[in-house]
Design an enzyme around this catalytic site. Structure first.
Site, PDB file in Angstrom:
ATOM      1  N   SER A 138       0.957  -1.095   0.049  1.00  0.00           N
ATOM      2  CA  SER A 138       0.001  -0.172  -0.003  1.00  0.00           C
ATOM      3  C   SER A 138       0.704   1.105  -0.027  1.00  0.00           C
ATOM      4  O   SER A 138       2.131   1.213   0.371  1.00  0.00           O
ATOM      5  CB  SER A 138      -0.745  -0.035   1.398  1.00  0.00           C
ATOM      6  OG  SER A 138      -1.546   1.282   1.586  1.00  0.00           O
ATOM      7  N   TYR A 151      -2.086  -1.158  10.405  1.00  0.00           N
ATOM      8  CA  TYR A 151      -2.134  -1.386   9.251  1.00  0.00           C
ATOM      9  C   TYR A 151      -0.900  -0.700   8.212  1.00  0.00           C
ATOM     10  O   TYR A 151      -0.154  -1.522   7.427  1.00  0.00           O
ATOM     11  CB  TYR A 151      -3.499  -0.623   8.400  1.00  0.00           C
ATOM     12  CG  TYR A 151      -3.527  -0.837   7.042  1.00  0.00           C
ATOM     13  CD1 TYR A 151      -3.943  -2.037   6.393  1.00  0.00           C
ATOM     14  CD2 TYR A 151      -3.315   0.284   6.156  1.00  0.00           C
ATOM     15  CE1 TYR A 151      -4.101  -2.163   5.091  1.00  0.00           C
ATOM     16  CE2 TYR A 151      -3.409  -0.199   4.673  1.00  0.00           C
ATOM     17  CZ  TYR A 151      -3.756  -1.228   4.125  1.00  0.00           C
ATOM     18  OH  TYR A 151      -3.952  -1.321   2.734  1.00  0.00           O
TER      19      TYR A 151
END
Length: 252
Positions: A138, A151
């Site tokens: 990401s 995350y």
């Protein structure tokens, strides 16, 4: 026994995982089967009706451990030739660390890091020259993310692991690509917002999942170690390389 050529996609029931299955069905005609892993059986059954390459479904929860031994046994029995592995399974939860339930925080590590590593290591012995590994990281991997701390940390792990693995496997002719999109128009944020609200600026840059997957697939074929979709996210990538993170964190 004939060794079937396969592609493997985790997180295949929705989002980027589902789009990867569709694209592999269109572009990778050399594979005999696509092995798909996800928790939702009905979604996998629907997906199996769409393409021309047979899907072999594994309805597993990668947050748990019981699938590892099962997959190990299946691989030993079937002896497939893995042409492509796409690790898409993962999830995120928004909120300050103390606001996110411990089970959810640890679950992010279990799925985003632990399961991805286990899946990769299990598949490696069955991969030959010119095989590809695509790991879903990401843009959150580029910079620590307050209220998205766990995350972002898991995705930093995926990016680091993928780049190191890409170097390790060059001698075997296997390329590893870490895909680092920004916000993508999928179910991801619906799940993430169960514990907090996504910042408005992230919603303004939602990317088309089909375009993200197509670029990732092209970058993988070109043996690129990192795939970043869009001008905005590429700018963010270089900004995070050039400026101190302590400065950038003031604007998050």
């Amino acid at each position: 026994m004939e060794r079937k050529k396969i592609a493997v996609v985790t997180g295949a029931s929705s989002g980027l995982g589902r789009e990867f299955v569709r694209l592999i069905d269109q572009k990778l005609k050399s594979v005999d089967e696509i092995w798909v892993v996800a928790r939702r059986k009905d979604r996998l059954e629907e997906l199996a009706k769409e393409g021309t390459i047979p899907l072999v479904s594994f309805v597993w929860d990668l947050e748990k451990d019981d699938w590892i031994e099962k997959l190990e046994q299946i691989l030993e029995e079937k002896q497939p030739r893995v042409k492509m592995l796409v690790n898409c399974a993962g999830f995120g939860k928004i909120g300050d660390c103390e606001e996110v339930p411990v089970k959810e925080a640890v679950g992010m590590i279990d799925v985003n890091c632990r399961a991805l590593t286990a899946m990769t290591n299990l598949m490696l012995p069955y991969m030959a020259e010119n095989s590809r590994i695509i790991q879903l990281a990401s843009a959150a991997a580029f910079l620590p993310q307050p209220r998205f701390a766990v995350y972002a940390a898991t995705k930093s792990y995926v990016l680091s692991f993928s780049r190191a693995l890409n170097e390790e496997l060059k001698g075997r002719g296997i390329a590893v690509t870490a895909v680092c999109p920004g916000p993508v128009r999928t179910e991801f944020f619906g799940i993430a917002e169960e514990t907090g609200e996504v910042a408005l600026y992230k919603k303004l840059f939602l990317a088309n999942p089909v375009k993200v997957v197509k670029k990732a697939f092209r970058d993988s074929l070109r043996r690129r170690s990192v795939s970043v979709y869009g001008g905005t996210m590429n700018g963010f990538y270089w900004l995070c390389k050039l400026l101190p993170h302590s400065w950038l964190l003031r604007f998050l």
